[in-house]
Design a protein around this motif. Structure first.
Motif, mmCIF file in Angstrom:
data_model
loop_
_atom_site.group_PDB
_atom_site.id
_atom_site.type_symbol
_atom_site.label_atom_id
_atom_site.label_comp_id
_atom_site.label_asym_id
_atom_site.label_seq_id
_atom_site.Cartn_x
_atom_site.Cartn_y
_atom_site.Cartn_z
ATOM 1 N N ASP A 166 0.859 -1.352 0.048
ATOM 2 C CA ASP A 166 -0.096 -0.078 0.075
ATOM 3 C C ASP A 166 0.672 1.332 -0.029
ATOM 4 O O ASP A 166 0.460 2.389 -0.670
ATOM 5 C CB ASP A 166 -0.902 -0.005 1.089
ATOM 6 C CG ASP A 166 -2.192 -0.831 0.992
ATOM 7 O OD1 ASP A 166 -2.331 -1.486 0.008
ATOM 8 O OD2 ASP A 166 -2.709 -0.966 2.002
ATOM 9 N N ARG A 175 -5.025 -5.718 -4.062
ATOM 10 C CA ARG A 175 -6.339 -6.494 -3.769
ATOM 11 C C ARG A 175 -7.365 -6.779 -4.859
ATOM 12 O O ARG A 175 -8.094 -7.928 -4.411
ATOM 13 C CB ARG A 175 -7.170 -5.333 -3.028
ATOM 14 C CG ARG A 175 -6.457 -5.025 -1.634
ATOM 15 C CD ARG A 175 -7.449 -3.607 -1.152
ATOM 16 N NE ARG A 175 -6.890 -3.243 0.122
ATOM 17 C CZ ARG A 175 -5.746 -2.480 0.323
ATOM 18 N NH1 ARG A 175 -5.091 -2.285 -0.784
ATOM 19 N NH2 ARG A 175 -5.619 -2.300 1.710
ATOM 20 N N GLU A 179 -10.120 -11.188 -2.647
ATOM 21 C CA GLU A 179 -11.165 -10.479 -1.721
ATOM 22 C C GLU A 179 -10.802 -10.831 -0.236
ATOM 23 O O GLU A 179 -11.102 -9.919 0.858
ATOM 24 C CB GLU A 179 -12.561 -10.784 -2.118
ATOM 25 C CG GLU A 179 -13.062 -9.963 -3.230
ATOM 26 C CD GLU A 179 -12.422 -10.327 -4.489
ATOM 27 O OE1 GLU A 179 -11.813 -11.711 -4.706
ATOM 28 O OE2 GLU A 179 -12.683 -9.831 -5.577
ATOM 29 N N SER A 182 -7.710 -9.275 1.181
ATOM 30 C CA SER A 182 -8.154 -7.922 1.643
ATOM 31 C C SER A 182 -8.795 -7.554 2.715
ATOM 32 O O SER A 182 -8.652 -6.752 3.324
ATOM 33 C CB SER A 182 -8.805 -7.364 0.070
ATOM 34 O OG SER A 182 -9.131 -5.790 0.330
ATOM 35 N N ALA A 183 -9.895 -8.305 2.919
ATOM 36 C CA ALA A 183 -10.726 -8.424 4.014
ATOM 37 C C ALA A 183 -10.185 -8.509 5.225
ATOM 38 O O ALA A 183 -10.126 -7.805 6.398
ATOM 39 C CB ALA A 183 -11.984 -9.293 3.743
ATOM 40 N N GLU A 186 -7.755 -5.575 6.036
ATOM 41 C CA GLU A 186 -8.621 -4.466 6.763
ATOM 42 C C GLU A 186 -8.610 -4.515 8.141
ATOM 43 O O GLU A 186 -8.558 -3.561 8.883
ATOM 44 C CB GLU A 186 -9.903 -4.180 5.967
ATOM 45 C CG GLU A 186 -9.526 -3.808 4.256
ATOM 46 C CD GLU A 186 -8.970 -2.602 4.131
ATOM 47 O OE1 GLU A 186 -9.283 -1.656 4.851
ATOM 48 O OE2 GLU A 186 -8.067 -2.398 3.344
ATOM 49 N N LYS A 187 -8.884 -5.848 8.297
ATOM 50 C CA LYS A 187 -9.270 -5.925 9.984
ATOM 51 C C LYS A 187 -7.999 -5.877 10.355
ATOM 52 O O LYS A 187 -7.750 -5.262 11.727
ATOM 53 C CB LYS A 187 -10.057 -7.452 10.007
ATOM 54 C CG LYS A 187 -10.233 -7.650 11.492
ATOM 55 C CD LYS A 187 -11.052 -8.988 11.611
ATOM 56 C CE LYS A 187 -11.069 -9.372 13.089
ATOM 57 N NZ LYS A 187 -12.187 -10.536 13.124
ATOM 58 N N GLY A 189 -5.156 -4.624 9.949
ATOM 59 C CA GLY A 189 -4.376 -3.261 9.845
ATOM 60 C C GLY A 189 -5.035 -2.625 10.763
ATOM 61 O O GLY A 189 -4.488 -1.256 11.203
ATOM 62 N N GLN A 190 -6.030 -2.710 11.539
ATOM 63 C CA GLN A 190 -6.822 -2.077 12.748
ATOM 64 C C GLN A 190 -6.237 -2.199 14.039
ATOM 65 O O GLN A 190 -6.484 -1.485 15.042
ATOM 66 C CB GLN A 190 -8.457 -2.065 12.584
ATOM 67 C CG GLN A 190 -8.953 -1.589 11.450
ATOM 68 C CD GLN A 190 -8.587 0.047 11.267
ATOM 69 O OE1 GLN A 190 -8.860 0.839 12.076
ATOM 70 N NE2 GLN A 190 -8.091 0.352 9.999
#
Length: 200
Positions: A166, A175, A179, A182-183, A186-187, A189-190
């Motif tokens: 990124d 991505r 999928e 990627s999903a 996203e989780k 990375g938090q």
């Protein structure tokens, strides 16, 4: 301990995430280093003869270098279980896959940044990206159950590798067609450790 450090390095980030996840961040002084493949920082070279970051300078014992060595040491020091014995070979292979992906992504940046423009090889760059793409496909098709399991070093390495894509290769749209990965990212990375170390 002192960590030879550059916040843009994905391998330094991997160590930093490990320090946060294992509660050892305050045990390490971070020493920022400006270095490159063609101009090695003198202090770094004295700590790591191959001139790469990260390098962990210990008070008792030789300097540790290579992110895999440092992370294994930090995990053992904290008894954190990021290299779980029951799935050690899977964890190590996933970490190696992520590190290989990241190595290839870094190599592209080096080719474009440090080689004279007239000598930059697009064939070589695309060959490196093919390595990244194959690794991403393997993560998507073979490793999702592991990635969705309990936290280990394989997951940290993947998270830092994808974060570097990124950061330096967003135009490649890694991505697309992935999928599940990627999903997951996203989780992942938090996580506090990932947010605190995000390059920018």
């Amino acid at each position: 301990m002192k960590l030879m450090h550059s916040p843009a390095s994905p391998f330094v980030r991997k160590v930093m995430v490990t320090l946060i996840e294992t509660g050892q961040l305050e045990d390490v002084e971070r020493v920022n280093v400006a270095t490159s493949p063609i101009a090695t920082d003198a202090e770094l070279a004295s700590a790591n003869p191959v001139g790469k970051i990260p390098a962990l300078i210990r008070e008792n014992g030789p300097t540790l270098y290579d992110s895999r060595v440092i992370c294994r040491f930090l995990d053992a020091r904290a008894e954190a279980g990021l290299y779980p014995e029951k799935r050690i070979w899977d964890t190590l292979t996933l970490e190696a896959t992520a590190d290989g992906l990241t190595d290839a992504a870094v190599a592209i940046v080096y080719e474009e940044r440090f080689r004279p423009k007239e000598h930059v090889s697009m064939d070589w760059i695309e060959g490196q990206w093919a390595k990244v793409s194959r690794a991403l496909d393997a993560l998507e098709t073979r490793w999702m159950s592991h990635l969705n399991g309990p936290l280990d070093m394989g997951q940290i390495a993947v998270g830092c590798g994808l974060g570097y894509l990124d950061f330096r290769h967003d135009v490649r749209s890694w991505r697309t067609g992935r999928e599940g990965l990627s999903a997951w990212f996203e989780k992942f990375g938090q996580r506090e450790s990932m947010l605190a170390t995000k390059p920018g």
